[in-house]
Write a protein that holds these residues in place. Structure first.
Motif, PDB file in Angstrom:
ATOM      1  N   THR A 190     -10.065 -52.250  13.948  1.00 16.81           N
ATOM      2  CA  THR A 190     -10.165 -51.168  13.359  1.00 16.81           C
ATOM      3  C   THR A 190     -11.677 -50.860  13.004  1.00 16.81           C
ATOM      4  N   LEU A 191     -12.186 -49.879  13.640  1.00 20.93           N
ATOM      5  CA  LEU A 191     -13.662 -49.413  13.462  1.00 20.93           C
ATOM      6  C   LEU A 191     -13.891 -49.337  12.121  1.00 20.93           C
ATOM      7  N   VAL A 192     -14.837 -49.773  11.589  1.00 26.36           N
ATOM      8  CA  VAL A 192     -15.426 -49.404  10.004  1.00 26.36           C
ATOM      9  C   VAL A 192     -16.536 -48.497   9.898  1.00 26.36           C
ATOM     10  N   ASP A 193     -17.606 -49.128  10.669  1.00 29.55           N
ATOM     11  CA  ASP A 193     -18.866 -48.134  10.683  1.00 29.55           C
ATOM     12  C   ASP A 193     -19.637 -48.308  12.168  1.00 29.55           C
ATOM     13  N   ARG A 194     -20.177 -47.214  12.510  1.00 26.44           N
ATOM     14  CA  ARG A 194     -21.023 -46.967  13.690  1.00 26.44           C
ATOM     15  C   ARG A 194     -22.241 -46.381  13.533  1.00 26.44           C
ATOM     16  N   SER A 195     -23.356 -46.791  14.138  1.00 20.96           N
ATOM     17  CA  SER A 195     -24.603 -46.149  14.250  1.00 20.96           C
ATOM     18  C   SER A 195     -25.085 -46.150  15.576  1.00 20.96           C
ATOM     19  N   GLU A 196     -25.714 -45.020  16.133  1.00 25.50           N
ATOM     20  CA  GLU A 196     -26.088 -45.013  17.719  1.00 25.50           C
ATOM     21  C   GLU A 196     -27.259 -44.473  17.501  1.00 25.50           C
ATOM     22  N   ILE A 197     -28.279 -44.917  18.440  1.00 27.49           N
ATOM     23  CA  ILE A 197     -29.594 -44.083  18.894  1.00 27.49           C
ATOM     24  C   ILE A 197     -29.480 -43.921  20.418  1.00 27.49           C
ATOM     25  N   MET A 198     -29.833 -42.663  20.572  1.00 25.58           N
ATOM     26  CA  MET A 198     -29.738 -42.180  22.227  1.00 25.58           C
ATOM     27  C   MET A 198     -30.986 -41.761  22.579  1.00 25.58           C
ATOM     28  N   GLY A 199     -31.610 -41.667  23.985  1.00 24.33           N
ATOM     29  CA  GLY A 199     -32.742 -41.474  24.392  1.00 24.33           C
ATOM     30  C   GLY A 199     -32.824 -41.810  25.894  1.00 24.33           C
ATOM     31  N   GLN A 200     -33.536 -40.944  26.278  1.00 26.21           N
ATOM     32  CA  GLN A 200     -33.830 -41.192  27.901  1.00 26.21           C
ATOM     33  C   GLN A 200     -32.534 -41.564  28.770  1.00 26.21           C
ATOM     34  N   GLY A 201     -31.429 -41.214  28.622  1.00 31.19           N
ATOM     35  CA  GLY A 201     -30.265 -41.390  29.270  1.00 31.19           C
ATOM     36  C   GLY A 201     -29.510 -42.678  29.003  1.00 31.19           C
ATOM     37  N   ILE A 202     -30.029 -43.215  27.742  1.00 25.72           N
ATOM     38  CA  ILE A 202     -29.413 -44.564  27.275  1.00 25.72           C
ATOM     39  C   ILE A 202     -29.131 -44.383  26.045  1.00 25.72           C
ATOM     40  N   PHE A 203     -28.011 -45.224  25.462  1.00 25.60           N
ATOM     41  CA  PHE A 203     -27.406 -45.278  24.153  1.00 25.60           C
ATOM     42  C   PHE A 203     -27.551 -46.776  23.673  1.00 25.60           C
TER      43      PHE A 203
ATOM     44  N   PHE B 122     -16.564 -53.703  12.762  1.00 30.51           N
ATOM     45  CA  PHE B 122     -14.970 -53.474  12.672  1.00 30.51           C
ATOM     46  C   PHE B 122     -14.316 -54.701  11.931  1.00 30.51           C
ATOM     47  N   MET B 123     -13.169 -54.627  11.541  1.00 23.65           N
ATOM     48  CA  MET B 123     -12.280 -55.439  11.092  1.00 23.65           C
ATOM     49  C   MET B 123     -11.307 -55.899  12.193  1.00 23.65           C
ATOM     50  N   MET B 124     -11.028 -57.140  12.191  1.00 22.78           N
ATOM     51  CA  MET B 124     -10.154 -57.669  13.500  1.00 22.78           C
ATOM     52  C   MET B 124      -9.247 -59.007  12.791  1.00 22.78           C
ATOM     53  N   THR B 125      -7.890 -58.596  13.193  1.00 18.15           N
ATOM     54  CA  THR B 125      -7.265 -59.849  13.258  1.00 18.15           C
ATOM     55  C   THR B 125      -6.949 -60.250  14.491  1.00 18.15           C
ATOM     56  N   PHE B 126      -6.414 -61.588  14.532  1.00 18.60           N
ATOM     57  CA  PHE B 126      -6.283 -62.205  15.844  1.00 18.60           C
ATOM     58  C   PHE B 126      -4.920 -62.877  15.958  1.00 18.60           C
ATOM     59  N   PRO B 127      -4.307 -63.084  17.221  1.00 23.05           N
ATOM     60  CA  PRO B 127      -3.000 -63.440  17.576  1.00 23.05           C
ATOM     61  C   PRO B 127      -2.777 -64.575  16.819  1.00 23.05           C
TER      62      PRO B 127
ATOM     63  N   GLU C 128      -8.232 -60.940   7.937  1.00 19.87           N
ATOM     64  CA  GLU C 128      -9.037 -59.929   8.602  1.00 19.87           C
ATOM     65  C   GLU C 128     -10.548 -60.355   8.726  1.00 19.87           C
ATOM     66  N   ILE C 129     -11.159 -60.401   9.919  1.00 22.68           N
ATOM     67  CA  ILE C 129     -12.507 -61.002  10.033  1.00 22.68           C
ATOM     68  C   ILE C 129     -13.315 -59.740  10.265  1.00 22.68           C
ATOM     69  N   GLU C 130     -14.489 -59.667   9.720  1.00 13.09           N
ATOM     70  CA  GLU C 130     -15.463 -58.404  10.047  1.00 13.09           C
ATOM     71  C   GLU C 130     -16.427 -59.196  11.402  1.00 13.09           C
TER      72      GLU C 130
ATOM     73  N   GLY D 246     -22.860 -55.906  25.634  1.00 11.33           N
ATOM     74  CA  GLY D 246     -23.824 -56.284  24.450  1.00 11.33           C
ATOM     75  C   GLY D 246     -23.491 -57.507  23.956  1.00 11.33           C
ATOM     76  N   VAL D 247     -23.598 -57.777  22.820  1.00 13.41           N
ATOM     77  CA  VAL D 247     -23.293 -59.129  22.156  1.00 13.41           C
ATOM     78  C   VAL D 247     -22.563 -58.590  20.786  1.00 13.41           C
ATOM     79  N   PHE D 248     -21.847 -59.638  20.258  1.00 16.14           N
ATOM     80  CA  PHE D 248     -21.182 -59.703  19.209  1.00 16.14           C
ATOM     81  C   PHE D 248     -21.029 -60.916  18.317  1.00 16.14           C
ATOM     82  N   THR D 249     -20.791 -60.752  16.969  1.00 17.30           N
ATOM     83  CA  THR D 249     -20.558 -62.226  16.139  1.00 17.30           C
ATOM     84  C   THR D 249     -19.821 -61.929  15.104  1.00 17.30           C
ATOM     85  N   ASP D 250     -18.899 -62.843  14.629  1.00 14.39           N
ATOM     86  CA  ASP D 250     -17.915 -62.633  13.507  1.00 14.39           C
ATOM     87  C   ASP D 250     -18.389 -63.668  12.410  1.00 14.39           C
ATOM     88  N   GLY D 251     -19.490 -63.856  12.387  1.00 16.74           N
ATOM     89  CA  GLY D 251     -20.195 -64.992  11.235  1.00 16.74           C
ATOM     90  C   GLY D 251     -19.714 -66.474  11.703  1.00 16.74           C
TER      91      GLY D 251
END
Length: 150
Positions: free
Chosen positions: A83-96, A102-107, A113-115, A131-136
């Motif tokens: 579940t997406l909680v928050d998003r922020s973006e920067i865009m320029g020169q054809g790249i974002f 987001f909050m995530m539950t696992f099988p 729920e883990i952020e 890109g990269v991710f972390t859940d702590g």
């Protein structure tokens, strides 16, 4: 890079980054799927046993919009809920560049729920990003492909 005002950015980003698929903008995407590949899993604290990370993410999964949950909620073919909680973006020169929270539950552990935080990049108007991710606890690389219809 040029910082784009949030109201304009929000509309553009939803179509370019995939939560409201660019190529499927006029299509009912309740059945659409997207492949998520996970690689280079490791423990954030540097310990060598990353079995919890492998259990949570494996090498990836396929997500689709949830029919039962509110917008911005996705389910995977392996039992994840995202579940997406928050998003922020920067865009320029054809790249974002995008930062998502987001909050995530696992099988097998749907009660906890883990952020998760991810930073991804892609081309404006493209249908995939990485890109990269972390859940702590776990960190890794993520690559997300285009939406596809069954």
């Amino acid at each position: 890079m040029r910082l784009v005002p949030l109201p304009v950015l929000a509309a553009v980003a939803l179509f370019s980054t995939g939560l409201a698929p660019y190529a499927l903008a006029n299509t009912d995407v309740t059945e659409a799927t997207r492949d998520v590949s996970i690689s280079e899993l490791s423990m954030q604290d540097g310990t060598s046993d990353n079995s919890i990370c492998v259990e949570r993410y494996g090498d990836g999964y396929t997500v689709s919009p949830s029919k039962e949950a509110p917008k911005r909620t996705y389910i995977s073919d392996k039992g994840h809920t995202v579940t997406l909680v928050d998003r922020s973006e920067i865009m320029g020169q054809g790249i974002f560049a995008e930062h998502d929270r987001f909050m995530m539950t696992f099988p097998g552990n749907e009660e906890e729920e883990i952020e998760v935080t991810q930073f991804v990049t892609g081309l404006i108007g493209g249908d995939s990003y990485s890109g990269v991710f972390t859940d702590g606890t776990c960190t890794g690389k993520v690559s997300v492909g285009p939406w596809t219809l069954p």
